[in-house]
Design a protein around this motif. Structure first.
Motif, short mmCIF file in Angstrom:
data_model
loop_
_atom_site.label_atom_id
_atom_site.label_comp_id
_atom_site.label_asym_id
_atom_site.label_seq_id
_atom_site.Cartn_x
_atom_site.Cartn_y
_atom_site.Cartn_z
N GLU A 28 0.82 -1.37 0.11
CA GLU A 28 -0.24 0.01 -0.03
C GLU A 28 0.81 1.26 -0.05
O GLU A 28 0.69 2.23 -0.81
CB GLU A 28 -1.15 0.15 1.19
N SER A 29 1.80 1.11 0.79
CA SER A 29 2.83 2.27 0.80
C SER A 29 3.58 2.46 -0.41
O SER A 29 3.64 3.85 -0.93
CB SER A 29 3.92 2.02 1.89
N VAL A 30 4.11 1.45 -1.16
CA VAL A 30 4.42 1.44 -2.37
C VAL A 30 3.53 2.27 -3.45
O VAL A 30 3.85 3.00 -4.40
CB VAL A 30 5.29 0.15 -2.85
N MET A 31 2.54 1.69 -3.44
CA MET A 31 1.42 2.18 -4.48
C MET A 31 1.14 3.56 -4.32
O MET A 31 0.70 4.18 -5.29
CB MET A 31 0.22 1.18 -4.72
N ASP A 32 0.87 4.05 -3.04
CA ASP A 32 0.60 5.50 -2.82
C ASP A 32 1.87 6.37 -3.24
O ASP A 32 1.62 7.32 -3.83
CB ASP A 32 0.70 5.65 -1.13
N HIS A 33 2.69 5.66 -3.24
CA HIS A 33 4.21 6.48 -3.99
C HIS A 33 4.30 6.36 -5.43
O HIS A 33 4.43 7.49 -5.92
CB HIS A 33 5.69 5.99 -3.32
N GLU A 73 4.53 -0.74 -15.75
CA GLU A 73 4.67 -2.24 -15.37
C GLU A 73 4.92 -2.40 -13.83
O GLU A 73 4.23 -3.50 -13.22
CB GLU A 73 5.80 -3.07 -16.05
N GLY A 74 5.65 -1.69 -13.21
CA GLY A 74 5.72 -1.88 -11.50
C GLY A 74 4.40 -1.60 -10.96
O GLY A 74 4.18 -2.38 -10.12
N ARG A 75 3.66 -0.55 -11.24
CA ARG A 75 2.50 -0.33 -10.70
C ARG A 75 1.67 -1.49 -11.14
O ARG A 75 0.64 -2.11 -10.08
CB ARG A 75 1.65 0.70 -11.28
N GLN A 76 1.61 -2.27 -12.00
CA GLN A 76 0.65 -3.26 -12.36
C GLN A 76 1.24 -4.54 -11.56
O GLN A 76 0.37 -5.23 -10.98
CB GLN A 76 0.67 -3.75 -13.86
N GLN A 77 2.62 -4.87 -11.29
CA GLN A 77 2.78 -5.92 -10.48
C GLN A 77 2.53 -5.58 -9.09
O GLN A 77 2.04 -6.67 -8.38
CB GLN A 77 4.29 -6.22 -10.75
N CYS A 78 2.74 -4.47 -8.51
CA CYS A 78 2.30 -4.31 -7.30
C CYS A 78 0.83 -4.48 -7.04
O CYS A 78 0.41 -5.02 -5.89
CB CYS A 78 2.68 -2.69 -6.87
N ALA A 79 0.14 -4.09 -7.84
CA ALA A 79 -1.48 -4.31 -7.85
C ALA A 79 -1.81 -5.76 -7.94
O ALA A 79 -2.56 -6.14 -6.97
CB ALA A 79 -2.03 -3.68 -8.87
N LYS A 80 -1.11 -6.35 -8.63
CA LYS A 80 -1.49 -7.93 -8.56
C LYS A 80 -1.15 -8.53 -7.30
O LYS A 80 -1.68 -9.50 -6.82
CB LYS A 80 -0.82 -8.56 -9.72
N ARG A 81 0.07 -8.08 -6.87
CA ARG A 81 0.45 -8.72 -5.52
C ARG A 81 -0.10 -8.37 -4.45
O ARG A 81 -0.70 -9.21 -3.70
CB ARG A 81 2.22 -8.67 -5.28
N LEU A 82 -0.71 -7.03 -4.50
CA LEU A 82 -1.39 -6.72 -3.29
C LEU A 82 -2.62 -7.19 -3.29
O LEU A 82 -3.41 -7.97 -2.18
CB LEU A 82 -1.69 -5.31 -3.54
N GLU A 83 -3.33 -7.93 -4.34
CA GLU A 83 -4.69 -8.39 -4.59
C GLU A 83 -4.48 -9.84 -4.10
O GLU A 83 -5.39 -10.25 -3.36
CB GLU A 83 -5.12 -8.60 -6.18
N LEU A 84 -3.40 -10.44 -4.45
CA LEU A 84 -2.86 -11.82 -3.91
C LEU A 84 -2.94 -11.92 -2.33
O LEU A 84 -3.51 -12.72 -1.92
CB LEU A 84 -1.51 -12.56 -4.65
N TYR A 85 -2.24 -11.07 -1.79
CA TYR A 85 -2.14 -10.89 -0.40
C TYR A 85 -3.48 -10.70 0.07
O TYR A 85 -3.74 -11.27 1.35
CB TYR A 85 -0.93 -9.76 -0.07
#
Length: 375
Positions: free
Chosen positions: A318-323, A349-361
């Motif tokens: 969440e912190s990374v995606m806020d940034h 691409e980094g945003r997309q990967q963070c979003a997917k990983r966040l969804e997984l968690y």
């Protein structure tokens, strides 16, 4: 009340999602690996240990590639799901969603074909796992990770480093504290020379995580037996040794049904002068039940630490995606918009990967919270 099926099924679903996102414990991710936090049973053994026969006996089907040299070149995540009696057996692969295999000869072929696709028929190895789910009334709920067989000699077409490469891959699994080690050794060889026991001893010196399996008891020299090993006098583990009688090569060549072979195995132990008193705790069926029960108990014990990792990772993501900012949908229009705004493709691409990983968690957290933990 939680059940063994729901606990092991929970881990199965998280494992599959991790693999899709490229998290299979191989490193290279900026966030802690959820895959590595999950309890697993890793199956290890030398090239001639009888490892494949043990797995096929547990499943009750011929489904693994066979041949000389190094046949399996990557981890095989084998997820077993017990179904009601009378239901047809079938298999599914993660990389071929929605296709059911009822012909297990085609399962074997697909394992080989997918391995060739990933490794490029180079005889090299890959850390990318193949996920195979089998649904059958003849199995217990259990997940096993079949790792490439340990070897001492490279085959033609492979670099000399392949011996070390395989050991290093196997080691990355078995050295993890959440890994249950199923170390398979042939009884007709000195246990002191067992590749599996040697490696297990290095990473689990107390034997707390290791289950020892002795195969080929029926092939020992006449007048000898393996009681010193099975009863823990030669090499002591904290879990009981289990003896196995595999199908012979002649049986395999004749396509002897594995369910029939299971019956012969039970008969062998029941009538054996050496092992008769241990018959109730020998054989592939007993081994599968033992592992299933133990895996369930380990998962239950690890749930608090898994939940803690998930919650910390969600906060970090969440912190990374806020940034970085929230991603926009990845389609042709979005890409064109990003280009017109001089959007950095790597950032996108980094945003997309963070979003997917966040969804997984988040999904993993919700699944854990949905289970009733009442005893």
């Amino acid at each position: 009340m939680t059940t063994m099926e729901s606990l092991i099924g929970l881990v199965n679903r998280i494992q599959r999602a991790c693999t899709v996102l490229g998290d299979y414990g191989s490193g290279g991710n900026p966030f802690p690996s959820l895959w590595e936090a999950l309890p697993t049973v890793a199956v290890i053994g030398g090239q001639s240990s009888g490892k494949s026969s043990v797995l096929e006996s547990i499943v009750g089907r011929d489904f693994l590639p066979r041949g000389s040299g190094i046949v399996k070149r990557q981890p095989l995540v084998l997820q077993l799901h017990k179904t009601d009696d009378g239901m047809q057996e079938y298999a599914e692969f993660l990389h071929i969603p929605r296709r059911k295999f009822s012909d297990f000869a085609l399962v074997r072929k697909e394992i080989q074909d997918e391995s060739d696709r990933i490794t490029g028929k180079t005889k090299m190895i890959s850390p990318v796992p193949i996920h195979l789910s089998i649904y059958s009334p003849n199995v217990v709920n259990l997940t096993l990770i079949d790792l490439p067989g340990l070897t001492k000699v490279a085959v033609e077409g492979q670099p000399e480093s392949i011996v070390e490469d395989i050991e290093n891959m196997v080691r990355t699994y078995v050295e993890k504290p959440n890994c249950i080690i199923l170390a398979i050794s042939p009884a007709n060889q000195d246990i002191a020379t067992s590749d599996a026991i040697k490696l297990a001893r290095e990473v689990d010196p107390t034997g707390e995580r290791t289950f020892g399996v002795l195969t080929k008891l029926d092939l020992m020299d006449k007048g000898t037996n393996a009681l010193d090993v099975i009863e823990g006098r030669s090499y002591c583990l904290q879990h009981p040794w289990v003896g196995i009688v595999n199908r012979s090569q002649a049986d395999i060549n004749k396509n002897v049904d594995i369910i029939v072979a299971r019956h012969k195995e039970r008969e062998y132990f029941a009538t054996s002068p050496e092992y008769g008193q241990l018959a109730s705790k020998m054989g592939s069926e007993y081994l599968a039940k033992l592992l299933s029960k133990h895996l369930e108990s380990v998962i239950r014990a690890r749930i608090p630490s898994i939940t803690s990792l998930i919650n910390k990772s969600i906060e970090a993501l969440e912190s990374v995606m806020d940034h970085l900012g929230r991603p926009i949908a990845v389609d042709a229009g979005a890409k064109q918009l990003a280009q017109s705004l001089d959007e950095d493709p790597e950032l996108m691409e980094g945003r997309q990967q963070c979003a997917k990983r966040l969804e997984l968690y988040q999904s993993a957290r919700d699944e854990i919270n949905s289970i009733s933990w009442a005893c």
